[in-house]
Design a protein around this motif. Structure first.
Motif, mmCIF file in Angstrom:
data_model
loop_
_atom_site.group_PDB
_atom_site.id
_atom_site.type_symbol
_atom_site.label_atom_id
_atom_site.label_comp_id
_atom_site.label_asym_id
_atom_site.label_seq_id
_atom_site.Cartn_x
_atom_site.Cartn_y
_atom_site.Cartn_z
ATOM 1 N N VAL A 15 38.384 52.262 43.991
ATOM 2 C CA VAL A 15 37.198 52.427 43.736
ATOM 3 C C VAL A 15 36.336 51.428 43.316
ATOM 4 C CG1 VAL A 15 35.506 54.007 42.634
ATOM 5 C CG2 VAL A 15 37.498 54.972 44.082
ATOM 6 N N ALA A 16 36.755 50.871 42.224
ATOM 7 C CA ALA A 16 36.050 49.471 41.568
ATOM 8 C C ALA A 16 35.845 48.404 42.676
ATOM 9 C CB ALA A 16 36.750 48.879 40.508
ATOM 10 N N VAL A 17 36.579 48.289 43.364
ATOM 11 C CA VAL A 17 36.460 47.249 44.524
ATOM 12 C C VAL A 17 35.435 47.906 45.652
ATOM 13 C CG1 VAL A 17 37.416 46.018 46.636
ATOM 14 C CG2 VAL A 17 38.735 46.126 44.437
ATOM 15 N N LEU A 18 35.513 48.913 45.789
ATOM 16 C CA LEU A 18 34.476 49.519 46.972
ATOM 17 C C LEU A 18 33.234 49.839 46.425
ATOM 18 C CD1 LEU A 18 36.822 52.454 48.424
ATOM 19 C CD2 LEU A 18 36.283 50.182 49.595
ATOM 20 N N ASP A 19 32.931 50.049 45.289
ATOM 21 C CA ASP A 19 31.650 49.858 44.632
ATOM 22 C C ASP A 19 31.067 48.761 44.274
ATOM 23 O OD1 ASP A 19 32.415 49.630 42.121
ATOM 24 O OD2 ASP A 19 32.106 51.842 41.676
ATOM 25 N N GLY A 20 31.681 47.638 44.339
ATOM 26 C CA GLY A 20 31.275 46.405 44.055
ATOM 27 C C GLY A 20 31.506 45.911 42.586
ATOM 28 N N ASP A 21 32.249 46.625 41.688
ATOM 29 C CA ASP A 21 32.629 46.265 40.408
ATOM 30 C C ASP A 21 33.460 45.373 40.088
ATOM 31 O OD1 ASP A 21 30.348 48.132 39.461
ATOM 32 O OD2 ASP A 21 31.650 49.639 39.014
ATOM 33 N N GLU A 22 34.308 45.085 41.049
ATOM 34 C CA GLU A 22 35.794 44.231 41.045
ATOM 35 C C GLU A 22 35.631 43.124 41.974
ATOM 36 O OE1 GLU A 22 38.774 42.936 39.115
ATOM 37 O OE2 GLU A 22 37.852 44.757 38.387
ATOM 38 N N ASP A 23 35.925 41.833 41.701
ATOM 39 C CA ASP A 23 36.173 40.544 42.415
ATOM 40 C C ASP A 23 37.779 41.032 42.975
ATOM 41 O OD1 ASP A 23 33.696 39.598 41.425
ATOM 42 O OD2 ASP A 23 34.704 38.410 40.438
ATOM 43 N N PHE A 24 37.769 40.595 44.280
ATOM 44 C CA PHE A 24 38.656 40.538 45.097
ATOM 45 C C PHE A 24 39.364 39.324 45.661
ATOM 46 C CE2 PHE A 24 35.919 42.238 48.032
ATOM 47 C CZ PHE A 24 36.023 41.238 48.977
ATOM 48 N N GLY A 25 38.851 38.105 45.396
ATOM 49 C CA GLY A 25 39.461 36.994 45.550
ATOM 50 C C GLY A 25 38.481 35.863 45.263
ATOM 51 N N ASP A 26 38.832 34.775 45.722
ATOM 52 C CA ASP A 26 37.682 33.416 45.448
ATOM 53 C C ASP A 26 37.868 32.771 46.962
ATOM 54 O OD1 ASP A 26 37.626 33.549 42.928
ATOM 55 O OD2 ASP A 26 39.740 32.336 42.615
ATOM 56 N N PHE A 27 36.342 32.386 47.246
ATOM 57 C CA PHE A 27 36.144 31.609 48.404
ATOM 58 C C PHE A 27 36.232 30.148 48.069
ATOM 59 C CE2 PHE A 27 33.165 29.945 51.523
ATOM 60 C CZ PHE A 27 33.801 30.204 52.493
ATOM 61 N N ASN A 28 36.982 29.413 48.751
ATOM 62 C CA ASN A 28 37.110 28.040 48.587
ATOM 63 C C ASN A 28 37.377 27.650 46.952
ATOM 64 O OD1 ASN A 28 37.208 27.373 51.097
ATOM 65 N ND2 ASN A 28 35.055 27.191 51.357
ATOM 66 N N SER A 29 37.820 28.704 46.030
ATOM 67 C CA SER A 29 38.001 28.446 44.568
ATOM 68 C C SER A 29 36.734 28.067 44.118
ATOM 69 C CB SER A 29 39.151 27.195 44.530
ATOM 70 O OG SER A 29 40.349 27.603 45.166
ATOM 71 N N ARG A 30 35.623 28.388 44.325
ATOM 72 C CA ARG A 30 34.350 28.309 43.905
ATOM 73 C C ARG A 30 33.525 29.495 43.688
ATOM 74 N NH1 ARG A 30 33.841 23.677 47.918
ATOM 75 N NH2 ARG A 30 32.525 24.859 48.797
ATOM 76 N N GLN A 31 33.603 30.216 44.466
ATOM 77 C CA GLN A 31 32.714 31.422 44.744
ATOM 78 C C GLN A 31 33.507 32.754 44.598
ATOM 79 O OE1 GLN A 31 30.109 31.424 47.964
ATOM 80 N NE2 GLN A 31 28.915 32.896 47.132
ATOM 81 N N LYS A 32 33.423 33.639 43.889
ATOM 82 C CA LYS A 32 34.037 34.940 43.538
ATOM 83 C C LYS A 32 33.668 35.820 44.962
ATOM 84 C CE LYS A 32 36.205 34.454 39.804
ATOM 85 N NZ LYS A 32 37.679 34.488 39.683
ATOM 86 N N MET A 33 34.765 36.659 45.688
ATOM 87 C CA MET A 33 34.095 37.601 46.329
ATOM 88 C C MET A 33 34.233 39.216 45.910
ATOM 89 S SD MET A 33 36.112 36.056 49.738
ATOM 90 C CE MET A 33 37.894 36.541 49.260
ATOM 91 N N SER A 34 33.215 39.765 46.515
ATOM 92 C CA SER A 34 33.318 41.160 45.992
ATOM 93 C C SER A 34 32.384 41.831 47.152
ATOM 94 C CB SER A 34 32.894 41.375 44.504
ATOM 95 O OG SER A 34 31.727 40.993 44.412
ATOM 96 N N MET A 35 32.603 43.227 47.133
ATOM 97 C CA MET A 35 31.778 44.111 47.796
ATOM 98 C C MET A 35 30.417 44.198 47.338
ATOM 99 S SD MET A 35 33.520 45.361 50.606
ATOM 100 C CE MET A 35 32.912 46.984 50.963
ATOM 101 N N PRO A 36 29.277 44.198 48.001
ATOM 102 C CA PRO A 36 28.073 44.730 47.631
ATOM 103 C C PRO A 36 28.211 45.942 46.649
ATOM 104 C CG PRO A 36 27.705 44.898 49.857
ATOM 105 C CD PRO A 36 29.090 44.472 49.636
ATOM 106 N N TYR A 37 27.067 46.022 45.811
ATOM 107 C CA TYR A 37 27.306 47.311 45.115
ATOM 108 C C TYR A 37 27.172 48.543 46.298
ATOM 109 C CZ TYR A 37 25.836 51.410 42.364
ATOM 110 O OH TYR A 37 25.779 52.744 42.075
#
Length: 58
Positions: A15-37
């Motif tokens: 649920v934390a990933v789906l509602d945007g509260d949790e990062d689930f990876g890095d994009f090119n080790s510079r930018q965190k990836m997460s779902m929008p709220y």
């Protein structure tokens, strides 16, 4: 459809990933990836698009 197959989607971590509260990876080790709220009602609407009827209670 067996609803037991969807129990994992109700876990706090998912649920934390789906509602945007949790990062689930890095994009090119510079930018965190997460779902929008996504609010609870929007998450239910997404579920309906995939045939899972959900109701959001406040």
């Amino acid at each position: 459809m067996n609803l037991d197959d969807y129990k994992l989607l109700k876990t706090k971590e998912i649920v934390a990933v789906l509602d945007g509260d949790e990062d689930f990876g890095d994009f090119n080790s510079r930018q965190k990836m997460s779902m929008p709220y996504l609010s609870g009602s929007v998450i239910c609407d997404v579920g309906k698009r995939f045939g899972l009827v959900l109701e959001y209670e406040v």
